[in-house]
Design an enzyme around this catalytic site. Structure first.
Site, PDB file in Angstrom:
ATOM      1  N   ASN A   1       0.856  -1.181   0.000  1.00  0.00           N
ATOM      2  CA  ASN A   1       0.000   0.000   0.000  1.00  0.00           C
ATOM      3  C   ASN A   1       0.890   1.229   0.000  1.00  0.00           C
ATOM      4  O   ASN A   1       1.341   1.704   1.048  1.00  0.00           O
ATOM      5  CB  ASN A   1      -0.924  -0.011   1.218  1.00  0.00           C
ATOM      6  CG  ASN A   1      -1.920  -1.145   1.143  1.00  0.00           C
ATOM      7  OD1 ASN A   1      -2.914  -1.070   0.427  1.00  0.00           O
ATOM      8  ND2 ASN A   1      -1.616  -2.241   1.848  1.00  0.00           N
ATOM      9  N   GLU A   2       1.132   1.740  -1.199  1.00  0.00           N
ATOM     10  CA  GLU A   2       2.040   2.871  -1.370  1.00  0.00           C
ATOM     11  C   GLU A   2       1.340   4.186  -1.009  1.00  0.00           C
ATOM     12  O   GLU A   2       0.118   4.203  -0.810  1.00  0.00           O
ATOM     13  CB  GLU A   2       2.524   2.899  -2.833  1.00  0.00           C
ATOM     14  CG  GLU A   2       3.300   1.657  -3.269  1.00  0.00           C
ATOM     15  CD  GLU A   2       4.728   1.588  -2.725  1.00  0.00           C
ATOM     16  OE1 GLU A   2       5.061   2.281  -1.751  1.00  0.00           O
ATOM     17  OE2 GLU A   2       5.531   0.803  -3.294  1.00  0.00           O
TER      18      GLU A   2
END
Ligand code: F6R
Length: 247
Positions: free
Chosen positions: A147-148
């Site tokens: 989850n950037e």
């Protein structure tokens, strides 16, 4: 809460003990322990200690169900860099887990199948009782799973694009950044949040700056790990070096 250990050996041992206790407590209830697992350098010693507990102290994994956070996309499971290979080499090949209890996102799917697959992955976690414990590392972008920055707190399992820094950090494993896949399938932040307990681990000074942001920074999608400041059931497990910039 934040717990700082002298070094990653002590910290990893402590995390492995917590996992072992969970497994044994569930065993005594006749229930499965559902674990959310991470790959990468950070959890290697935790898995090493779990293997030791299995081989030397008889810890059984017969009631353990696992869901890995993520896998590169596209990725062949037999490839040296796949998270499937990582998990078998570091843990599953050395313990008595049932093969059908292991879940790792499939990096071989055709694009059109991914959305349904991700919903099914998410549902499967729920059907098997939900995650009892999720272990996490942290990337230098502040990602948890993959989850950037920009990921929403209620995001679910999905196909994502990897940040350039994440690909640079992985370039050694792939012999150059150009060989690192540009995408991955990852559990979402919302998926992670549903776990009954969350442990985020970080070691070494190269994680000190992002740990300061994650633990003390403003909560924002710019640093997805800051969302972990919210749940009471989250523990940041650090070595002295990773904690060195905390006030
Ligand atoms: C791996 C994962 C990633 C890593 C993170 C840190 O499954 O989800 O978020 O935990 O990139 O990687 P290492 O531990 O190699 O520094």
């Amino acid at each position: 809460p934040v717990t700082v250990y002298e070094n990653q050996h002590q910290a990893s041992k402590r995390v492995a003990e917590r996992i072992a206790t969970l497994i044994k407590n569930k065993q005594s209830l006749g229930e499965n322990a559902v674990l959310g697992l991470a790959t990468g350098a950070t959890p290697v010693r935790v898995y090493e200690e779990l293997v030791r507990l299995h081989k030397e102290e008889g810890l059984s994994f017969s009631n353990v169900v696992t869901f890995n956070l993520d896998e590169y996309y596209p990725m062949n499971p037999t490839s040296k860099q796949s998270y499937v290979t990582f998990m078998y080499e570091n843990l599953f090949d050395h313990i008595n887990i049932e093969k059908e209890n292991i879940h790792i996102p499939d990096g071989t799917l055709s694009k059109e199948k991914i959305a349904d697959y991700c919903i099914a992955y998410e549902n499967k976690i729920g059907e098997l009782g939900g995650l009892d414990l999720q272990v996490l590392g942290i990337g230098r972008t502040g990602h948890i799973g993959f989850n950037e920055p920009g990921s929403a707190p209620n995001s679910g399992t999905r196909l994502v694009t990897l940040d350039d820094l994440t690909r640079r950090d992985a370039s050694r494993d792939f012999g150059g950044k150009e060989n690192v896949p540009t995408k991955a399938i990852t559990m979402g932040i919302g998926t992670i949040f549903k776990a009954r307990e969350i442990i985020l681990m970080a070691w070494n000074t190269k994680k000190a700056t992002i740990i300061k942001k994650a633990v003390e920074g403003e909560i924002s999608s710019d640093v997805p790990a800051t969302y972990l400041q919210l749940p009471e059931n989250t523990e940041f497990v650090l070595d002295k070096d990773a904690a060195s910039e905390l006030t």
